[in-house]
Design a protein around this motif. Structure first.
Motif, PDB file in Angstrom:
ATOM      1  N   PRO A 164       9.913  15.059  -8.699  1.00  0.00           N
ATOM      2  CA  PRO A 164       9.908  15.310 -10.147  1.00  0.00           C
ATOM      3  C   PRO A 164      11.240  14.957 -10.807  1.00  0.00           C
ATOM      4  N   GLY A 165      11.155  14.176 -11.885  1.00  0.00           N
ATOM      5  CA  GLY A 165      12.345  13.848 -12.655  1.00  0.00           C
ATOM      6  C   GLY A 165      13.269  12.833 -12.029  1.00  0.00           C
ATOM      7  N   GLU A 166      12.868  12.234 -10.890  1.00  0.00           N
ATOM      8  CA  GLU A 166      13.717  11.277 -10.184  1.00  0.00           C
ATOM      9  C   GLU A 166      13.035   9.907 -10.137  1.00  0.00           C
ATOM     10  N   PRO A 167      13.821   8.853  -9.923  1.00  0.00           N
ATOM     11  CA  PRO A 167      13.198   7.539  -9.742  1.00  0.00           C
ATOM     12  C   PRO A 167      12.274   7.541  -8.524  1.00  0.00           C
ATOM     13  N   SER A 168      11.120   6.926  -8.645  1.00  0.00           N
ATOM     14  CA  SER A 168      10.265   6.771  -7.468  1.00  0.00           C
ATOM     15  C   SER A 168      10.924   5.771  -6.527  1.00  0.00           C
ATOM     16  N   LEU A 169      10.840   6.042  -5.230  1.00  0.00           N
ATOM     17  CA  LEU A 169      11.621   5.305  -4.237  1.00  0.00           C
ATOM     18  C   LEU A 169      10.727   4.807  -3.111  1.00  0.00           C
ATOM     19  N   TYR A 170      10.781   3.513  -2.867  1.00  0.00           N
ATOM     20  CA  TYR A 170      10.054   2.888  -1.753  1.00  0.00           C
ATOM     21  C   TYR A 170      11.071   2.424  -0.720  1.00  0.00           C
ATOM     22  N   LEU A 171      11.083   3.084   0.432  1.00  0.00           N
ATOM     23  CA  LEU A 171      11.885   2.677   1.586  1.00  0.00           C
ATOM     24  C   LEU A 171      10.971   1.847   2.461  1.00  0.00           C
ATOM     25  N   SER A 172      11.118   0.549   2.454  1.00  0.00           N
ATOM     26  CA  SER A 172      10.062  -0.312   2.984  1.00  0.00           C
ATOM     27  C   SER A 172       9.913  -0.256   4.500  1.00  0.00           C
ATOM     28  N   GLY A 173      10.944   0.202   5.221  1.00  0.00           N
ATOM     29  CA  GLY A 173      10.894   0.078   6.679  1.00  0.00           C
ATOM     30  C   GLY A 173      11.056  -1.377   7.086  1.00  0.00           C
ATOM     31  N   ASP A 174      11.008  -1.634   8.376  1.00  0.00           N
ATOM     32  CA  ASP A 174      11.187  -2.999   8.880  1.00  0.00           C
ATOM     33  C   ASP A 174       9.887  -3.774   8.742  1.00  0.00           C
ATOM     34  N   THR A 175       9.847  -4.695   7.822  1.00  0.00           N
ATOM     35  CA  THR A 175       8.625  -5.458   7.583  1.00  0.00           C
ATOM     36  C   THR A 175       8.963  -6.830   7.024  1.00  0.00           C
ATOM     37  N   ILE A 176       8.093  -7.777   7.286  1.00  0.00           N
ATOM     38  CA  ILE A 176       8.125  -9.021   6.557  1.00  0.00           C
ATOM     39  C   ILE A 176       7.315  -8.825   5.278  1.00  0.00           C
ATOM     40  N   LEU A 177       7.320  -9.819   4.408  1.00  0.00           N
ATOM     41  CA  LEU A 177       6.606  -9.707   3.139  1.00  0.00           C
ATOM     42  C   LEU A 177       5.147 -10.096   3.354  1.00  0.00           C
ATOM     43  N   THR A 178       4.287  -9.094   3.402  1.00  0.00           N
ATOM     44  CA  THR A 178       2.867  -9.291   3.660  1.00  0.00           C
ATOM     45  C   THR A 178       2.058  -9.045   2.392  1.00  0.00           C
ATOM     46  N   ASP A 179       0.776  -9.388   2.448  1.00  0.00           N
ATOM     47  CA  ASP A 179      -0.109  -9.092   1.326  1.00  0.00           C
ATOM     48  C   ASP A 179      -0.190  -7.591   1.085  1.00  0.00           C
ATOM     49  N   ALA A 180      -0.145  -6.796   2.161  1.00  0.00           N
ATOM     50  CA  ALA A 180      -0.203  -5.339   2.005  1.00  0.00           C
ATOM     51  C   ALA A 180       1.024  -4.822   1.249  1.00  0.00           C
ATOM     52  N   VAL A 181       2.188  -5.358   1.565  1.00  0.00           N
ATOM     53  CA  VAL A 181       3.407  -4.951   0.870  1.00  0.00           C
ATOM     54  C   VAL A 181       3.351  -5.405  -0.581  1.00  0.00           C
ATOM     55  N   ARG A 182       2.955  -6.642  -0.801  1.00  0.00           N
ATOM     56  CA  ARG A 182       2.830  -7.136  -2.175  1.00  0.00           C
ATOM     57  C   ARG A 182       1.878  -6.256  -2.995  1.00  0.00           C
ATOM     58  N   GLY A 183       0.728  -5.955  -2.394  1.00  0.00           N
ATOM     59  CA  GLY A 183      -0.265  -5.154  -3.096  1.00  0.00           C
ATOM     60  C   GLY A 183       0.235  -3.767  -3.423  1.00  0.00           C
ATOM     61  N   PHE A 184       0.949  -3.145  -2.472  1.00  0.00           N
ATOM     62  CA  PHE A 184       1.479  -1.804  -2.706  1.00  0.00           C
ATOM     63  C   PHE A 184       2.475  -1.818  -3.860  1.00  0.00           C
ATOM     64  N   VAL A 185       3.374  -2.786  -3.861  1.00  0.00           N
ATOM     65  CA  VAL A 185       4.396  -2.831  -4.903  1.00  0.00           C
ATOM     66  C   VAL A 185       3.763  -3.111  -6.265  1.00  0.00           C
ATOM     67  N   ARG A 186       2.821  -4.025  -6.320  1.00  0.00           N
ATOM     68  CA  ARG A 186       2.164  -4.319  -7.601  1.00  0.00           C
ATOM     69  C   ARG A 186       1.423  -3.093  -8.141  1.00  0.00           C
ATOM     70  N   GLN A 187       0.820  -2.319  -7.250  1.00  0.00           N
ATOM     71  CA  GLN A 187       0.060  -1.150  -7.688  1.00  0.00           C
ATOM     72  C   GLN A 187       0.969  -0.030  -8.177  1.00  0.00           C
ATOM     73  N   HIS A 188       2.053   0.241  -7.442  1.00  0.00           N
ATOM     74  CA  HIS A 188       2.886   1.417  -7.716  1.00  0.00           C
ATOM     75  C   HIS A 188       4.146   1.094  -8.512  1.00  0.00           C
ATOM     76  N   GLN A 189       4.656  -0.121  -8.420  1.00  0.00           N
ATOM     77  CA  GLN A 189       5.889  -0.527  -9.084  1.00  0.00           C
ATOM     78  C   GLN A 189       6.947   0.578  -9.027  1.00  0.00           C
ATOM     79  N   PRO A 190       7.470   0.841  -7.806  1.00  0.00           N
ATOM     80  CA  PRO A 190       8.505   1.870  -7.664  1.00  0.00           C
ATOM     81  C   PRO A 190       9.716   1.565  -8.544  1.00  0.00           C
ATOM     82  N   ASP A 191      10.389   2.616  -8.988  1.00  0.00           N
ATOM     83  CA  ASP A 191      11.617   2.425  -9.758  1.00  0.00           C
ATOM     84  C   ASP A 191      12.714   1.794  -8.909  1.00  0.00           C
ATOM     85  N   VAL A 192      12.725   2.131  -7.616  1.00  0.00           N
ATOM     86  CA  VAL A 192      13.727   1.599  -6.684  1.00  0.00           C
ATOM     87  C   VAL A 192      13.043   1.239  -5.373  1.00  0.00           C
TER      88      VAL A 192
END
Length: 269
Positions: A164-192
């Motif tokens: 609450p009241g903080e930037p939403s944060l996505y800590l991606s972990g060790d990953t390459i750029l996949t369709d799943a990662v792209r889809g997650f970011v497009r859906q949620h658009q984390p602040d950071v």
């Protein structure tokens, strides 16, 4: 879905080394993937390179001890199959000695309990946010390389944290750029978003985390700030901070991409 900030946020991130960082938010200080060994204490990761450098290739920054003294919780993205760059022997000892609560996936829970850690596993499944520090946390699958190398890796998870009241944060972990990662970011658009940008690879096979090209492509999808780490600390990560900063400048992304030095604190307010 874009998360709005309704009160003055307090979130900051201290980059320690490689993927090891601390998220500071109010009274909580969340350590992520502690590799705490001194320089050269761990084995090489490129066996057929001209120079078989031991790891980590740099020491922890001078402010590491003071930053670690604040830690209240720990998040582990992955830790099995020899991934000492996310939880090494020194990190296990440090967590065990202090009995810091370690948040992890059910997959890693038994492994970490056997090592005497204070394990607080999340529920199974990636789709549903779960309670965390008055807000929520959700796991996001990682793809830690493809092909034969990928089959040998521990893929782990990233974490999406919304407090609450903080930037939403996505800590991606060790990953390459996949369709799943792209889809997650497009859906949620984390602040950071914090992403691994070192372009790590072994003697055979392709990259097992994002490099310069994929980090820039990620930042072009995301609308929030992107913090890039996992650089200049391991022998199989060739990407230099200077090169990534230059690529971000060329792509017109320098105003949103942060490439912190070890020991640097990034204020997300």
């Amino acid at each position: 879905m874009v998360h709005r900030i309704h009160r003055s946020p307090t979130m900051r991130i201290t980059q320690l080394r490689n993927a090891t960082l601390i998220v500071h938010v109010g009274q909580y200080h969340i350590l992520v993937d502690p590799m705490l060994a001194p320089m050269n204490a761990l084995p090489p990761l490129r066996l057929f390179a001209r120079k078989r450098l031991r790891n980590p290739t740099v020491d922890l920054p001078a402010n590491a001890a003071a930053a670690l003294a604040q830690v209240t919780h720990c998040l582990i993205t992955h830790c099995q199959k020899g991934h000492f760059d996310h939880l090494d022997r020194a990190g296990k000892h440090w967590l065990r000695e202090r009995q810091i609560g370690v948040i992890c996936t059910p997959h890693d829970a038994a492994y970490l309990r056997q090592r005497g850690l204070n394990v607080q596993p999340l529920l199974a499944g990636h789709a549903t946010p779960q309670p965390f520090l008055g807000g929520t946390i959700q796991t996001v699958p990682c793809t830690h390389g493809l092909g034969l190398v990928g089959a040998l890796m521990e893929h782990g998870v990233g974490y999406f944290v919304a407090l609450p009241g903080e930037p939403s944060l996505y800590l991606s972990g060790d990953t390459i750029l996949t369709d799943a990662v792209r889809g997650f970011v497009r859906q949620h658009q984390p602040d950071v978003c914090v992403v691994p940008a070192g372009g790590a690879h072994f003697d055979l096979g392709g990259d097992i985390i994002m490099g310069v090209h994929e980090t820039i492509a990620f930042a072009q999808i995301a609308t929030g700030r992107v913090i890039a780490n996992h650089m200049e600390a391991l022998s199989h990560c060739p990407v230099r901070r200077l090169d990534l900063r230059q690529a971000a400048l060329t792509a017109g992304l320098a105003y949103r991409m942060v490439v912190p030095e070890d020991g640097e604190m990034v204020d997300l307010r």
